[in-house]
Design a protein around this motif. Structure first.
Motif, PDB file in Angstrom:
ATOM      1  N   THR A 274       9.718   0.377  -2.015  1.00  0.00           N
ATOM      2  CA  THR A 274       9.550   1.808  -2.283  1.00  0.00           C
ATOM      3  C   THR A 274       8.580   2.068  -3.438  1.00  0.00           C
ATOM      4  O   THR A 274       8.515   1.294  -4.395  1.00  0.00           O
ATOM      5  CB  THR A 274      10.922   2.470  -2.578  1.00  0.00           C
ATOM      6  N   HIS A 275       7.823   3.146  -3.316  1.00  0.00           N
ATOM      7  CA  HIS A 275       6.970   3.594  -4.429  1.00  0.00           C
ATOM      8  C   HIS A 275       7.583   4.791  -5.146  1.00  0.00           C
ATOM      9  O   HIS A 275       7.081   5.223  -6.166  1.00  0.00           O
ATOM     10  CB  HIS A 275       5.573   3.984  -3.918  1.00  0.00           C
ATOM     11  N   LEU A 276       8.639   5.343  -4.554  1.00  0.00           N
ATOM     12  CA  LEU A 276       9.300   6.500  -5.144  1.00  0.00           C
ATOM     13  C   LEU A 276      10.722   6.125  -5.530  1.00  0.00           C
ATOM     14  O   LEU A 276      11.372   5.358  -4.831  1.00  0.00           O
ATOM     15  CB  LEU A 276       9.375   7.657  -4.130  1.00  0.00           C
TER      16      LEU A 276
ATOM     17  N   LEU B 173      -0.219  11.631  -4.117  1.00  0.00           N
ATOM     18  CA  LEU B 173      -0.208  11.814  -2.661  1.00  0.00           C
ATOM     19  C   LEU B 173       0.776  10.886  -1.959  1.00  0.00           C
ATOM     20  O   LEU B 173       1.022  11.015  -0.766  1.00  0.00           O
ATOM     21  CB  LEU B 173      -1.605  11.535  -2.076  1.00  0.00           C
ATOM     22  N   CYS B 174       1.329   9.932  -2.711  1.00  0.00           N
ATOM     23  CA  CYS B 174       2.157   8.907  -2.063  1.00  0.00           C
ATOM     24  C   CYS B 174       3.555   9.436  -1.750  1.00  0.00           C
ATOM     25  O   CYS B 174       4.211  10.058  -2.578  1.00  0.00           O
ATOM     26  CB  CYS B 174       2.250   7.675  -2.953  1.00  0.00           C
ATOM     27  N   VAL B 175       3.998   9.159  -0.519  1.00  0.00           N
ATOM     28  CA  VAL B 175       5.337   9.584  -0.081  1.00  0.00           C
ATOM     29  C   VAL B 175       6.151   8.375   0.399  1.00  0.00           C
ATOM     30  O   VAL B 175       6.990   8.489   1.280  1.00  0.00           O
ATOM     31  CB  VAL B 175       5.253  10.663   1.031  1.00  0.00           C
TER      32      VAL B 175
ATOM     33  N   ARG C 219       6.182   5.203  -8.720  1.00  0.00           N
ATOM     34  CA  ARG C 219       5.878   3.911  -9.353  1.00  0.00           C
ATOM     35  C   ARG C 219       4.384   3.637  -9.312  1.00  0.00           C
ATOM     36  O   ARG C 219       3.852   2.920 -10.150  1.00  0.00           O
ATOM     37  CB  ARG C 219       6.553   2.782  -8.573  1.00  0.00           C
ATOM     38  N   CYS C 220       3.722   4.171  -8.299  1.00  0.00           N
ATOM     39  CA  CYS C 220       2.311   3.859  -8.061  1.00  0.00           C
ATOM     40  C   CYS C 220       1.386   4.869  -8.728  1.00  0.00           C
ATOM     41  O   CYS C 220       0.167   4.709  -8.663  1.00  0.00           O
ATOM     42  CB  CYS C 220       2.041   3.815  -6.568  1.00  0.00           C
ATOM     43  N   ASP C 221       1.934   5.912  -9.358  1.00  0.00           N
ATOM     44  CA  ASP C 221       1.133   6.954 -10.020  1.00  0.00           C
ATOM     45  C   ASP C 221       0.235   7.737  -9.083  1.00  0.00           C
ATOM     46  O   ASP C 221      -0.688   8.414  -9.527  1.00  0.00           O
ATOM     47  CB  ASP C 221       0.256   6.368 -11.143  1.00  0.00           C
TER      48      ASP C 221
ATOM     49  N   HIS D  30       0.824  -1.219   0.000  1.00  0.00           N
ATOM     50  CA  HIS D  30       0.000   0.000   0.000  1.00  0.00           C
ATOM     51  C   HIS D  30       0.856   1.267   0.000  1.00  0.00           C
ATOM     52  O   HIS D  30       2.020   1.251   0.395  1.00  0.00           O
ATOM     53  CB  HIS D  30      -0.902   0.028   1.243  1.00  0.00           C
ATOM     54  N   CYS D  31       0.197   2.356  -0.397  1.00  0.00           N
ATOM     55  CA  CYS D  31       0.860   3.650  -0.399  1.00  0.00           C
ATOM     56  C   CYS D  31       0.957   4.217   1.016  1.00  0.00           C
ATOM     57  O   CYS D  31       0.246   3.800   1.927  1.00  0.00           O
ATOM     58  CB  CYS D  31       0.075   4.634  -1.266  1.00  0.00           C
ATOM     59  N   TRP D  32       1.822   5.184   1.144  1.00  0.00           N
ATOM     60  CA  TRP D  32       1.868   6.044   2.330  1.00  0.00           C
ATOM     61  C   TRP D  32       1.309   7.373   1.872  1.00  0.00           C
ATOM     62  O   TRP D  32       1.924   8.068   1.065  1.00  0.00           O
ATOM     63  CB  TRP D  32       3.298   6.236   2.830  1.00  0.00           C
TER      64      TRP D  32
HETATM   65 ZN   LIG Z   1       2.374   4.672  -3.546  1.00  0.00          ZN
END
Ligand SMILES: [Zn+2]
Length: 159
Positions: free
Chosen positions: A90-92, A80-82, A75-77, A22-24
């Motif tokens: 990681t999503h970034l 708001l994700c940090v 990566r998650c588009d 999940h995103c943060w």
């Molecule tokens: Zn994310």
């Protein structure tokens, strides 16, 4: 280096999804571009300055200020994700302008679309409503998924 106090203040505005993929979500101020805003005091001048939240998140991981030409890519588009971590979760990630452009065109986007004010305004409004929803109701993975999907569709409509 970033102080622990500053990092703690940053994460006081972050809602982490319960699952590892999940995103943060940034739950603080959201700018008119749909990205989070985080104010820090410049250690040299003592003045407040504003940073994009996802860029600050990456700075926490790399341990230094980013150069202007260093892009922080999602990566998650999800604007708001940090979620910047030092590992595969990681999503970034860091990239440069050319990587950003290649990825955008691979996904059927162009920079011109992103620059259109209408699309930006809608994106900011959508980001704020997601933030407000998770602040009152807690992390909602479905809502986040829908938000990311709608952003994509909204941008494609501008062709
Ligand atoms: Zn994310």
């Amino acid at each position: 280096m970033v102080s622990d106090v500053l990092a703690d203040r940053f994460f006081s505005h972050v809602l982490k999804g319960p699952k590892s993929h999940h995103c943060w979500l940034w739950c603080g101020a959201v700018g008119d571009d749909g990205y989070g805003r985080f104010w820090v005091k410049d250690p040299v001048t003592g003045k407040q300055r504003v940073l994009r939240a996802h860029r600050f998140a990456m700075q926490l991981v790399v341990g230094k200020e980013l150069e202007a030409q260093e892009y922080v890519l999602h990566r998650c588009d999800n604007p708001l994700c940090v979620k910047a971590t030092g590992d595969d979760s990681t999503h970034l990630r860091l990239g440069d302008h050319s990587v950003n452009m290649v990825e955008r065109s691979a996904r059927g986007r162009s920079n011109f679309q992103a620059l259109r004010s209408g699309s930006k305004k809608e994106r900011a409004a959508a980001a704020r409503s997601v933030r407000d929803a998770v602040l009152s109701g807690g992390y909602d993975h479905e809502l986040v998924q829908r938000f990311v999907r709608d952003l994509d569709e909204g941008q494609e409509l501008l062709f």
